[in-house]
Motif scaffolding. Structure first.
Motif, PDB file in Angstrom:
ATOM      1  N   ALA A 130     -15.856  -3.936   1.831  1.00 34.71           N
ATOM      2  CA  ALA A 130     -14.985  -4.270   2.964  1.00 34.71           C
ATOM      3  C   ALA A 130     -14.736  -3.022   3.799  1.00 34.71           C
ATOM      4  CB  ALA A 130     -13.662  -4.863   2.488  1.00 34.71           C
ATOM      5  N   ASN A 131     -14.463  -3.243   5.064  1.00 32.23           N
ATOM      6  CA  ASN A 131     -14.151  -2.163   6.004  1.00 32.23           C
ATOM      7  C   ASN A 131     -12.985  -2.619   6.870  1.00 32.23           C
ATOM      8  OD1 ASN A 131     -14.264  -0.543   8.522  1.00 32.23           O
ATOM      9  ND2 ASN A 131     -16.040   0.377   7.555  1.00 32.23           N
ATOM     10  N   VAL A 132     -11.901  -1.828   6.848  1.00 36.15           N
ATOM     11  CA  VAL A 132     -10.686  -2.191   7.592  1.00 36.15           C
ATOM     12  C   VAL A 132     -10.335  -1.068   8.558  1.00 36.15           C
ATOM     13  CG1 VAL A 132      -8.246  -2.792   7.423  1.00 36.15           C
ATOM     14  CG2 VAL A 132      -9.832  -3.532   5.627  1.00 36.15           C
ATOM     15  N   ASN A 133     -10.111  -1.432   9.814  1.00 37.46           N
ATOM     16  CA  ASN A 133      -9.709  -0.484  10.861  1.00 37.46           C
ATOM     17  C   ASN A 133      -8.457  -1.045  11.527  1.00 37.46           C
ATOM     18  OD1 ASN A 133      -9.372   0.887  13.355  1.00 37.46           O
ATOM     19  ND2 ASN A 133     -11.524   1.457  13.373  1.00 37.46           N
ATOM     20  N   MET A 134      -7.338  -0.318  11.388  1.00 34.14           N
ATOM     21  CA  MET A 134      -6.096  -0.866  11.928  1.00 34.14           C
ATOM     22  C   MET A 134      -5.125   0.252  12.306  1.00 34.14           C
ATOM     23  SD  MET A 134      -4.317  -2.324   8.440  1.00 34.14           S
ATOM     24  CE  MET A 134      -3.630  -1.234   7.205  1.00 34.14           C
ATOM     25  N   GLU A 135      -4.095  -0.123  13.055  1.00 32.60           N
ATOM     26  CA  GLU A 135      -3.037   0.788  13.472  1.00 32.60           C
ATOM     27  C   GLU A 135      -1.767   0.465  12.683  1.00 32.60           C
ATOM     28  OE1 GLU A 135      -2.656   0.474  17.672  1.00 32.60           O
ATOM     29  OE2 GLU A 135      -4.745   1.009  18.078  1.00 32.60           O
ATOM     30  N   VAL A 136      -1.097   1.526  12.244  1.00 27.95           N
ATOM     31  CA  VAL A 136       0.107   1.363  11.433  1.00 27.95           C
ATOM     32  C   VAL A 136       1.255   2.162  12.030  1.00 27.95           C
ATOM     33  CG1 VAL A 136      -1.200   0.956   9.317  1.00 27.95           C
ATOM     34  CG2 VAL A 136      -0.541   3.281   9.922  1.00 27.95           C
ATOM     35  N   LYS A 137       2.456   1.865  11.581  1.00 29.68           N
ATOM     36  CA  LYS A 137       3.638   2.557  12.097  1.00 29.68           C
ATOM     37  C   LYS A 137       3.693   4.000  11.631  1.00 29.68           C
ATOM     38  CE  LYS A 137       8.700   2.232  12.252  1.00 29.68           C
ATOM     39  NZ  LYS A 137       9.892   1.459  11.813  1.00 29.68           N
ATOM     40  N   ASP A 138       3.420   4.232  10.352  1.00 32.31           N
ATOM     41  CA  ASP A 138       3.481   5.573   9.764  1.00 32.31           C
ATOM     42  C   ASP A 138       2.271   5.745   8.850  1.00 32.31           C
ATOM     43  OD1 ASP A 138       4.039   7.831   8.096  1.00 32.31           O
ATOM     44  OD2 ASP A 138       6.150   7.660   8.606  1.00 32.31           O
ATOM     45  N   VAL A 139       1.349   6.618   9.244  1.00 30.50           N
ATOM     46  CA  VAL A 139       0.107   6.802   8.492  1.00 30.50           C
ATOM     47  C   VAL A 139       0.376   7.331   7.092  1.00 30.50           C
ATOM     48  CG1 VAL A 139      -2.003   8.200   8.350  1.00 30.50           C
ATOM     49  CG2 VAL A 139      -1.421   7.054  10.478  1.00 30.50           C
ATOM     50  N   TYR A 140       1.270   8.316   6.985  1.00 29.78           N
ATOM     51  CA  TYR A 140       1.542   8.920   5.681  1.00 29.78           C
ATOM     52  C   TYR A 140       2.139   7.896   4.715  1.00 29.78           C
ATOM     53  CZ  TYR A 140       3.185  12.181   2.129  1.00 29.78           C
ATOM     54  OH  TYR A 140       3.408  12.827   0.937  1.00 29.78           O
ATOM     55  N   ALA A 141       3.133   7.155   5.184  1.00 28.92           N
ATOM     56  CA  ALA A 141       3.767   6.148   4.332  1.00 28.92           C
ATOM     57  C   ALA A 141       2.765   5.055   3.951  1.00 28.92           C
ATOM     58  CB  ALA A 141       4.970   5.535   5.050  1.00 28.92           C
ATOM     59  N   ALA A 142       1.929   4.635   4.909  1.00 34.97           N
ATOM     60  CA  ALA A 142       0.925   3.608   4.623  1.00 34.97           C
ATOM     61  C   ALA A 142      -0.104   4.120   3.617  1.00 34.97           C
ATOM     62  CB  ALA A 142       0.230   3.182   5.914  1.00 34.97           C
ATOM     63  N   THR A 143      -0.479   5.403   3.736  1.00 38.81           N
ATOM     64  CA  THR A 143      -1.437   5.992   2.803  1.00 38.81           C
ATOM     65  C   THR A 143      -0.898   5.977   1.379  1.00 38.81           C
ATOM     66  OG1 THR A 143      -2.379   7.431   4.522  1.00 38.81           O
ATOM     67  CG2 THR A 143      -2.720   8.081   2.227  1.00 38.81           C
ATOM     68  N   ILE A 144       0.345   6.427   1.210  1.00 39.71           N
ATOM     69  CA  ILE A 144       0.967   6.446  -0.113  1.00 39.71           C
ATOM     70  C   ILE A 144       1.046   5.036  -0.690  1.00 39.71           C
ATOM     71  CG2 ILE A 144       3.055   6.992  -1.394  1.00 39.71           C
ATOM     72  CD1 ILE A 144       1.483   9.425  -0.443  1.00 39.71           C
ATOM     73  N   SER A 145       1.423   4.076   0.145  1.00 43.21           N
ATOM     74  CA  SER A 145       1.552   2.695  -0.312  1.00 43.21           C
ATOM     75  C   SER A 145       0.205   2.114  -0.733  1.00 43.21           C
ATOM     76  CB  SER A 145       2.171   1.847   0.794  1.00 43.21           C
ATOM     77  OG  SER A 145       2.258   0.499   0.405  1.00 43.21           O
ATOM     78  N   ILE A 146      -0.838   2.360   0.076  1.00 46.81           N
ATOM     79  CA  ILE A 146      -2.170   1.835  -0.234  1.00 46.81           C
ATOM     80  C   ILE A 146      -2.702   2.459  -1.519  1.00 46.81           C
ATOM     81  CG2 ILE A 146      -4.572   1.770   0.543  1.00 46.81           C
ATOM     82  CD1 ILE A 146      -3.491   1.525   3.414  1.00 46.81           C
ATOM     83  N   GLU A 147      -2.543   3.773  -1.654  1.00 46.38           N
ATOM     84  CA  GLU A 147      -3.026   4.453  -2.862  1.00 46.38           C
ATOM     85  C   GLU A 147      -2.326   3.910  -4.111  1.00 46.38           C
ATOM     86  OE1 GLU A 147      -2.473   8.586  -2.157  1.00 46.38           O
ATOM     87  OE2 GLU A 147      -4.261   8.786  -0.889  1.00 46.38           O
ATOM     88  N   LYS A 148      -1.024   3.661  -3.999  1.00 45.82           N
ATOM     89  CA  LYS A 148      -0.282   3.115  -5.139  1.00 45.82           C
ATOM     90  C   LYS A 148      -0.750   1.696  -5.453  1.00 45.82           C
ATOM     91  CE  LYS A 148       4.417   2.441  -6.925  1.00 45.82           C
ATOM     92  NZ  LYS A 148       4.092   1.138  -7.525  1.00 45.82           N
ATOM     93  N   SER A 149      -0.994   0.906  -4.414  1.00 46.38           N
ATOM     94  CA  SER A 149      -1.465  -0.465  -4.624  1.00 46.38           C
ATOM     95  C   SER A 149      -2.824  -0.472  -5.309  1.00 46.38           C
ATOM     96  CB  SER A 149      -1.544  -1.203  -3.281  1.00 46.38           C
ATOM     97  OG  SER A 149      -0.271  -1.310  -2.671  1.00 46.38           O
ATOM     98  N   VAL A 150      -3.695   0.439  -4.895  1.00 48.15           N
ATOM     99  CA  VAL A 150      -5.024   0.532  -5.509  1.00 48.15           C
ATOM    100  C   VAL A 150      -4.903   0.870  -6.993  1.00 48.15           C
ATOM    101  CG1 VAL A 150      -7.168   1.880  -5.548  1.00 48.15           C
ATOM    102  CG2 VAL A 150      -6.215   1.125  -3.372  1.00 48.15           C
ATOM    103  N   GLN A 151      -4.047   1.825  -7.326  1.00 49.34           N
ATOM    104  CA  GLN A 151      -3.853   2.196  -8.728  1.00 49.34           C
ATOM    105  C   GLN A 151      -3.252   1.047  -9.528  1.00 49.34           C
ATOM    106  OE1 GLN A 151      -1.514   5.766  -8.669  1.00 49.34           O
ATOM    107  NE2 GLN A 151      -3.183   7.044  -7.866  1.00 49.34           N
ATOM    108  N   ASP A 152      -2.286   0.348  -8.943  1.00 48.47           N
ATOM    109  CA  ASP A 152      -1.659  -0.776  -9.642  1.00 48.47           C
ATOM    110  C   ASP A 152      -2.661  -1.898  -9.923  1.00 48.47           C
ATOM    111  OD1 ASP A 152       0.725   0.569  -9.562  1.00 48.47           O
ATOM    112  OD2 ASP A 152       1.519  -0.514  -7.820  1.00 48.47           O
TER     113      ASP A 152
END
Length: 302
Positions: free
Chosen positions: A64-86
């Protein structure tokens, strides 16, 4: 009697019409309230149905390939990384950076200044997640978006490739048995080595296919649409430059020293070229002597 019946019929029709309108308004209102939830369910189902597609007797490598705009890149990065680990996955690449649009320094006093940076933050990530959890991860990522630029999900059918790899494995094994029955010669050693190398490459390809079947690769690019501004307190460098730009006493003293060294270099240069100076002096002496002789001879003739 007939007139009374007609009036009753008209009244009944009007009552039914009013009841139908009220019922229609209530239904529309209820639908408008529940529409956002309905749309969320459609989005979740569409992601899930594509990412978790399963066909009998078929095997798929999903990416999959996702390209999107978010409110806060840093917060979104931390959240995505945690979701991947979970979900039992892992991050293979994460490049978070700020692209500076402009950078200006404004002096606020003789000692202080303010550095103003305008920038946008982005991150390019690559994660791997168990294929069975791909749809769940894409749903979690979708919840972080302000605007979705693109989302691509690929399901590559590798069923025939796996079957072919199995047949190739049997062929390589049969070739190995045939080679072992040959007499030991240089050709046999070479054939055995080549067959073993081919077997190793086939096993490596099988391991890669197995890994890609088990884990899906997701490339994620996120950025912030808004421009951020950083205000950084710095030292007023201009006043420091002016302070040490010119020192009259030091520069005069340094000029005398440099002049003395210049004289030394000239003297040393003249000493180095003394043969040329000697030849030039002798030549000049004879030139003057010859010129004086010609002048005396011309005077005697007159």
């Amino acid at each position: 009697m007939k007139t009374t019946y007609i009036r009753l019929t008209i009244a009944t029709a009007l009552l039914l019409g009013i009841y139908s309108c009220k019922k229609g308004e209530a239904t529309t209102s209820d639908y408008a309230v529940s529409e956002p939830e309905y749309n969320k369910e459609i989005v979740a189902d569409s992601i899930s149905s594509v990412a978790t597609m399963s066909v009998k007797d078929k095997q798929f490598i999903k990416t999959a390939n996702v390209n999107m705009e978010v409110k806060d890149v840093y917060a979104a990065t931390i959240s995505i990384e945690k979701s991947v680990q979970d979900l039992g996955g892992f991050v293979t690449h994460s490049n978070l950076q700020s692209n500076v649009i402009s950078e200006d320094t404004y002096n606020t006093s003789d000692e202080n200044a303010m550095l103003i940076k305008k920038y946008q933050t982005e991150n390019s990530m690559q994660v791997r997640v168990p294929t069975a959890k791909l749809g769940e991860l894409l749903t979690l990522i979708n919840d972080k978006k302000l605007f979705l630029n693109s989302r691509v999900i690929n399901a590559e059918d590798v069923t025939s490739s796996i079957k072919y790899a199995e047949m190739e494995g049997k062929r390589i094994k049969k070739t190995s048995e045939n080679i072992s029955d040959l007499k030991t010669t240089k050709d046999k050693v070479k054939m055995s080595d080549e067959n073993m190398s081919e077997e190793n490459q086939q096993q490596l390809a099988n391991l890669e296919v197995t890994d890609n079947l088990k884990y899906s690769t997701v490339d994620i690019y996120i950025k912030e649409p808004k421009i951020r501004i950083a205000e950084i307190a710095v030292t007023n460098s201009k006043i420091i430059d002016n302070k040490y730009k010119f020192n009259f006493i030091y520069d005069v003293k340094n000029a005398f020293v440099e002049g003395f060294y210049l004289i030394q270099r000239i003297v040393i240069g003249l000493i180095v070229i003394w043969p040329i100076l000697l030849i030039a002096g002798i030549g000049f002496y004879f030139y003057r002597k010859n010129k004086s002789y010609k002048k005396t001879t011309q005077t005697d003739k007159e």
